[in-house]
Design an enzyme around this catalytic site. Structure first.
Site, mmCIF file in Angstrom:
data_model
loop_
_atom_site.group_PDB
_atom_site.id
_atom_site.type_symbol
_atom_site.label_atom_id
_atom_site.label_comp_id
_atom_site.label_asym_id
_atom_site.label_seq_id
_atom_site.Cartn_x
_atom_site.Cartn_y
_atom_site.Cartn_z
ATOM 1 C CG HIS A 22 -2.133 -0.829 1.057
ATOM 2 N ND1 HIS A 22 -2.844 -1.222 2.174
ATOM 3 C CD2 HIS A 22 -2.709 -1.407 0.040
ATOM 4 C CE1 HIS A 22 -3.829 -2.170 1.904
ATOM 5 N NE2 HIS A 22 -3.758 -2.255 0.743
ATOM 6 C CD GLU A 80 -5.854 -2.550 -2.428
ATOM 7 O OE1 GLU A 80 -6.752 -3.536 -1.906
ATOM 8 O OE2 GLU A 80 -4.932 -2.072 -1.912
ATOM 9 C CG ASP A 82 -3.352 -6.061 -3.962
ATOM 10 O OD1 ASP A 82 -4.182 -5.350 -4.378
ATOM 11 O OD2 ASP A 82 -3.107 -6.785 -3.021
ATOM 12 C CG HIS A 144 -9.661 -4.502 1.939
ATOM 13 N ND1 HIS A 144 -8.769 -3.343 2.000
ATOM 14 C CD2 HIS A 144 -9.596 -5.090 1.075
ATOM 15 C CE1 HIS A 144 -7.937 -3.544 1.063
ATOM 16 N NE2 HIS A 144 -8.368 -4.442 0.223
ATOM 17 C CG ASP A 163 -7.498 -8.556 -0.236
ATOM 18 O OD1 ASP A 163 -6.391 -8.945 -0.705
ATOM 19 O OD2 ASP A 163 -7.906 -7.354 -0.794
ATOM 20 C CE1 TYR A 191 -3.359 -9.333 3.439
ATOM 21 C CE2 TYR A 191 -5.809 -9.418 4.242
ATOM 22 C CZ TYR A 191 -4.666 -9.201 3.322
ATOM 23 O OH TYR A 191 -5.302 -8.882 1.944
ATOM 24 C CG HIS A 224 -2.428 -10.882 -0.329
ATOM 25 N ND1 HIS A 224 -1.663 -10.572 -1.455
ATOM 26 C CD2 HIS A 224 -3.524 -9.926 -0.442
ATOM 27 C CE1 HIS A 224 -2.105 -9.205 -1.792
ATOM 28 N NE2 HIS A 224 -3.306 -8.825 -1.561
#
Ligand code: FEO
Length: 390
Positions: A22, A80, A82, A144, A163, A191, A224
């Site tokens: 981030h 997002e 990523d 999120h 996520d 996390y 992740h």
């Protein structure tokens, strides 16, 4: 590529070198992975992509292992960058590909790429048959991002959870039964604390909603870190606990100090609480990693924060912490503010007010010491701390 189930392969990237995420906001001392999956049923479906800096390696593997021309659909669980970052590269080669996403995902993908692609927004409960498996879509709004969603594949008994349930953790094995459990849980809670805490109320509700679907789940594969295949519901149960005003029985003392006066107060508080039997973790905020401190603040039941007074306020490291406590909605915990001063003495009052604003509960009035605390001051502070804990 790594086999996850009979019909699902992991085709992501292991980012061993990642230390900040981030931008520079979040520390990731154990690297991370960007988990993209390919489902090989009657239709070939790609789920999520990887962060753009890794696009070349990813595209090469995708071509070699799947063949970009062989993909029938792409599903973007979360845009997002990523995860969605390499979508543009794939679409350059296959502009005809249908992209399944959430309703909010349609908006987000358009806002990132500004292209007229075949976007197919899905809402909770919508399904897509791809052969033996039917994929069920579940929106995970604000878990999120507004666009987040997860997938359930019935024959594979697998949840692709985006996520949620992930960790910034890069390990040789991708499976939870083959990695160190302590490291895994430390990274999972870090996390959660840093990324998901602001959304705990929504997570709590969503877990109840998903439980009501009575899904038969053998694998939970996040976007992740490692995949939960040994007792996958353990991480769902952990999230149920973490999202429900989670507290561990210890205090965190955070301080920043220009000439050690505030440090002496911190140590007196630690001594007093220790004598009263309270476990304490103490950090100098100016030299401690912010993401790690936030993890401890999230877990603690009591927070004590101190700063020297400077320029009518607090030292910068403490101001950042106060901002993060409010942003991460850590209200409901007990707190005490403290600090030293030579001239105007605003810091303890400032900390106290900011923690009240963040909805924490004061244990006592702020402690304020003029210049250097005397032995008697420190004794009284120690006794106060003991009394507060008792
Ligand atoms: Fe891992 Fe919200 O992106």
């Amino acid at each position: 590529m790594v086999k996850v189930t009979n019909k699902i392969d992991w085709i992501g990237i292991k980012d061993w070198d990642l230390r900040l995420f981030h931008g520079h906001e979040l520390s990731t001392f154990k690297g991370s992975t960007y988990n993209s999956y390919v489902i090989r049923d009657e239709k070939t479906v790609l789920v999520d992509t990887v962060w753009l800096p890794h696009a070349d390696e990813y595209m090469e593997t995708l071509e070699k292992e799947v063949g970009i021309d062989n993909i029938d659909y792409i599903i973007i669980n979360h845009m997002e960058p990523d995860h969605g970052g390499t979508l543009g590269k794939i679409m350059e080669k296959r502009p005809d590909l249908p992209i399944y996403c959430s309703i909010k995902g349609e908006e987000t993908i358009k806002a990132y790429f500004h292209k007229e692609w075949d976007l197919r927004p899905m809402k909770t409960g919508d399904t897509l048959n791809i052969g033996e498996n039917t994929i069920t879509f579940v929106e995970m709004r604000m878990i999120h991002w507004p666009d987040s969603m997860l997938l359930y594949l019935d024959k594979e008994k697998t949840v692709l959870s985006s996520d949620a349930f992930g960790q910034h953790l890069c390990t040789k094995s991708l499976f939870n039964d083959e990695v160190d459990e302590c490291v895994l849980y430390q990274e999972a809670i870090k996390y959660y604390a840093n990324i998901l805490t602001p959304f705990s109320k929504l997570i709590k509700k969503k877990i109840v909603e998903i439980a009501a679907l009575n899904l038969d789940i053998e694998i939970i594969a996040p976007a992740h870190g490692v995949i939960w295949r040994d007792n996958p519901m353990q991480i769902v149960n952990a999230y149920a606990k973490w999202s429900d005003d989670y507290r561990e029985e210890f205090a965190v003392i955070l301080f920043d100090s220009m000439y050690d006066s505030t440090r002496k107060i911190a140590l007196a508080l630690e001594e007093g609480m220790g004598e009263a039997g309270k476990k304490v973790k103490i950090f100098n905020a100016s030299i401690t990693d912010l993401s790690d401190m936030l993890t401890e603040l999230y877990k603690a039941d009591t927070i004590m924060i101190g700063s020297s007074t400077v320029n009518n306020g607090v030292l910068a490291s403490i101001e950042i912490i106060l901002h993060e406590i409010k942003g991460h909605k850590l209200g409901g915990k007990d707190f005490l503010a403290f600090g030293s001063y030579g001239w105007s003495g605003e810091s303890p009052k400032h900390i106290h007010q900011k923690l009240l604003d963040a909805k924490l509960n004061p244990l006592a009035d702020p402690i304020s010491v003029f210049y250097n605390p005397t032995k008697q001051d420190l004794l009284e502070i120690k006794e106060l701390a003991k009394g507060l804990i008792k």
